[in-house]
Design a protein around this motif. Sequence first.
Motif, mmCIF file in Angstrom:
data_model
loop_
_atom_site.group_PDB
_atom_site.id
_atom_site.type_symbol
_atom_site.label_atom_id
_atom_site.label_comp_id
_atom_site.label_asym_id
_atom_site.label_seq_id
_atom_site.Cartn_x
_atom_site.Cartn_y
_atom_site.Cartn_z
ATOM 1 N N PHE A 24 6.841 5.166 0.605
ATOM 2 C CA PHE A 24 7.623 4.073 -0.016
ATOM 3 C C PHE A 24 8.669 4.747 -0.564
ATOM 4 N N ARG B 254 11.640 -2.737 -1.562
ATOM 5 C CA ARG B 254 10.164 -3.701 -1.747
ATOM 6 C C ARG B 254 10.373 -4.754 -0.637
ATOM 7 N N CYS C 33 10.277 -3.346 2.978
ATOM 8 C CA CYS C 33 8.902 -2.707 3.720
ATOM 9 C C CYS C 33 7.786 -4.245 3.403
ATOM 10 N N ILE D 138 2.654 -3.477 -1.983
ATOM 11 C CA ILE D 138 3.925 -2.653 -2.346
ATOM 12 C C ILE D 138 3.907 -2.401 -4.084
ATOM 13 N N ARG E 288 3.189 1.141 -6.131
ATOM 14 C CA ARG E 288 4.449 1.571 -7.019
ATOM 15 C C ARG E 288 3.649 1.621 -8.425
ATOM 16 N N GLY F 160 0.992 5.890 0.207
ATOM 17 C CA GLY F 160 1.891 4.884 0.408
ATOM 18 C C GLY F 160 3.206 5.283 -0.505
ATOM 19 N N GLN F 161 2.847 5.762 -1.569
ATOM 20 C CA GLN F 161 3.913 6.404 -2.597
ATOM 21 C C GLN F 161 4.775 7.304 -1.788
ATOM 22 N N THR G 73 15.005 -0.087 -5.514
ATOM 23 C CA THR G 73 13.812 -0.143 -5.065
ATOM 24 C C THR G 73 13.260 -1.634 -4.828
ATOM 25 N N PHE H 228 -1.750 3.259 3.786
ATOM 26 C CA PHE H 228 -0.763 3.402 2.485
ATOM 27 C C PHE H 228 -1.429 3.776 1.340
ATOM 28 N N PHE I 110 8.000 4.564 7.003
ATOM 29 C CA PHE I 110 6.922 3.409 6.764
ATOM 30 C C PHE I 110 6.738 2.517 8.069
#
Length: 816
Positions: free
Chosen positions: A370, A442, A445, A190, A194, A366-367, A438, A146, A406
Amino acid sequence: MTLPIHPGNLPLRPGLAGVLLAAALALPVSSAAEVPPELAPPDAVRHFLEDHCLSCHDTTAKGGLNLEDLAFSADEALHAAWVRVHDRVLAGEMPPPEKPRPAAGEKEAFVAALSRHLEAQHRQSRGATLRRLNRTEYQNTLHDAFGAWVDVRAILPEDPVVHGFDNLGTALGLSESQFQRYLDAAGLAIDDLRTATPALDGKAAAYSLPNHRIGSSKPGPLRGSEREKIWLERPDGAIVLFNGASHISADIRDFRAPAHGTYAVRIEGYAYQSREPVRAVLRGGHFNSPGAYPPVVGLLEYGTQPRTVEVRTFLRAGSQLRIVPELALNHKLMQDQGPAGYDGPGLAIGRIEIQGPLDAASPVPGQKLFFGPLLETARPTRGRRPLLEASSTRPSQDAATILADFASAAFRRPVSSQETAPFLALFEKESASGEPFTSALRTACSAILCSPQFLFLIEPPGPLDDHALASRLAYFLHRGPPDEPLRRLAAQGRLRQPAVLRQETERLLRDPKSARFITDFTDAWLNLRDIEFTTPDPRLYPEFNASLQESMLRETRAFFHELIAANLPASNIVRSDFAMLNGRLAQHYGIPGVEGAEIRRVRLPLDSPRGGVLSQAGVLKVSANGVNTSPVIRGVFVLERILGIYPSPPPPGTPGIEPDIRGATTLQEMLIKHRESPQCQSCHTLIDPPGFALEQFDVIGGWRERFRTLGEGEKVPGSLNGRPIAYRLHQPVHTAATLRDGTPFEGYRDFQDALLRQPLPVHQSLTTKLLTFATGRPMGFSDRSEIEAIARQNLQRGGVRDLLHAIVQSRIFQEK
């Protein structure tokens, strides 16, 4: 094994707790119940015991073991007891020499019958335990899959260590408190994904030392606050450092790492008022709290001519850098004469250039995972730490797409919609409660990053499928999840093909990430993780410093890397004609002609005791206590780590042996007396000789002919680090001993010769250690024949790189 998690005790929102706990508790983590609890002993075993063993090993246990009531059970301790019986009879240690010998063929029949039983028992139980990712693997997975940099060592508890290894499934449980910490770590990961980071150009920038603390350039005594000002500015603009004390060390002004990543740090310098090289360590991290001493990230060494040394190191965002010279300051002369008049040695630092991060990627993987298709529309929030937010006009559909990708990255394999349904339901429940898109994502995930499919390596008993094999190979050689080429081959069903698997093994070994394997394996195999556990007494070992300790670690890791890279025989573990040295280690070992901080291969003089693993300073330091050495501790180290022999623990209540540090009695004399006890003799005749061979090396790996002491003894003239030498030399070191097989030796080199005459145990031990590390389970009785075959083949032809290939191709590696 069960997962000890109870819904009522976890401080989680009901939706998240329910999904995670249901998944964890439903996972079939053990098949141990299928193993028969007890079996009757074969007739050949029973008759042999009655005829040759039970006279001493009956219910009275006068021989230290009650074989009459010892059950043939799958219980680990009982199984291990029968293995010891098998091995001692096979080796001819039992029955003891004074007892009647078994008839022809009787011993062989006993060993064969017991061996068949123990093999079947171990084969049935060896695939019963799942393996949780340890802290290192968890952290590497968050980064590799990620792009998240989360220091989980500050969050998760230490993993249990068994026989040196911290990745064995039998020891890696999951408690309620650990589960909550994993949830915390997942949330931090996470949020790291972000985090909105500014665009970085990666160009080099110039820095300097903080010259506002430089002392006066005029000769003369220091007064008042000037007593702390012991830096000097030279006409060429260089700043001279005279001391490595923490309050005088040199912070690189105005530098803070803008993002996680690898940086190139180039530091120009030269030795000031010194004909000898001047050394320093570069420390990197956060220096906010008083006395903070972040780790060494680089070694520096300079001669009389200016030169630039480059250090490449990973730094976390916000990290600072500090140069710490290893110089002894004469405080009285400095106070009387001031920096300009002081004639002692110093380190002059000139231009400093820092470039990085060299490996920054934007956006991080990971961005993309996500936010999925919404990444381009994501915008940062306001605040000290801006976090990316995204919104969706079709939240359920977007969330379903994002969670599938993911989860596939997290689970290291393709996933079905049925597997992601609970996480999508959690997202929808969070959204229905009013959470923004979001925030709900979160939570879902985070649940994926706490699920058993992420935390555990799911390997059903039997042959591994391609995806499980890809994970095992990646966590073995890269200490992280399989990369895209491995996953692609697994999806194609081609990874199990021997030629393809060999090709991928070679690719992973050539990749820079294999350095993780070398670090983690040598930490476990040779206990290098405990290098900081003891601090040598500065009165006895004034030559020890941070530069030497860091060089110790780098030597052993570079040595093992060289065995792999050059495909050298495993016998080099015992003796090699080269060592991996820099200037500091060469000085410590008394080897001339080596300068600079870089570790490189150096051919050794013919009469050098160095070469091999056991004479390396780091190995010798972790097998000592900082004040003195113990033949018992070092003997056990050699047996367990190099020869794969595990002596029985001492009987309860047996007193320990401690040396008289005043030098009144040698430890060898004390151990000889200790062996007069019948209950101690059998183990100490095995343990003590290897330990005596290593007595030639002191606490920090220096060669010695006499013991150092702070009591009576011969005074040592001269000074070290600007101070008179405090220790004295007392009794001579005695290293002569006799191995259990009757082989005498006079010293360390004779001991090496004895090991090299019978090299198979060294190869078998290394093979066993590597397979244990690779599979995450202890090797057992049913693995012995294959391990011996691999070791014998490697001994006859092949090096350590060949051994790694043979291990990956083995049945043990490719099966649960």
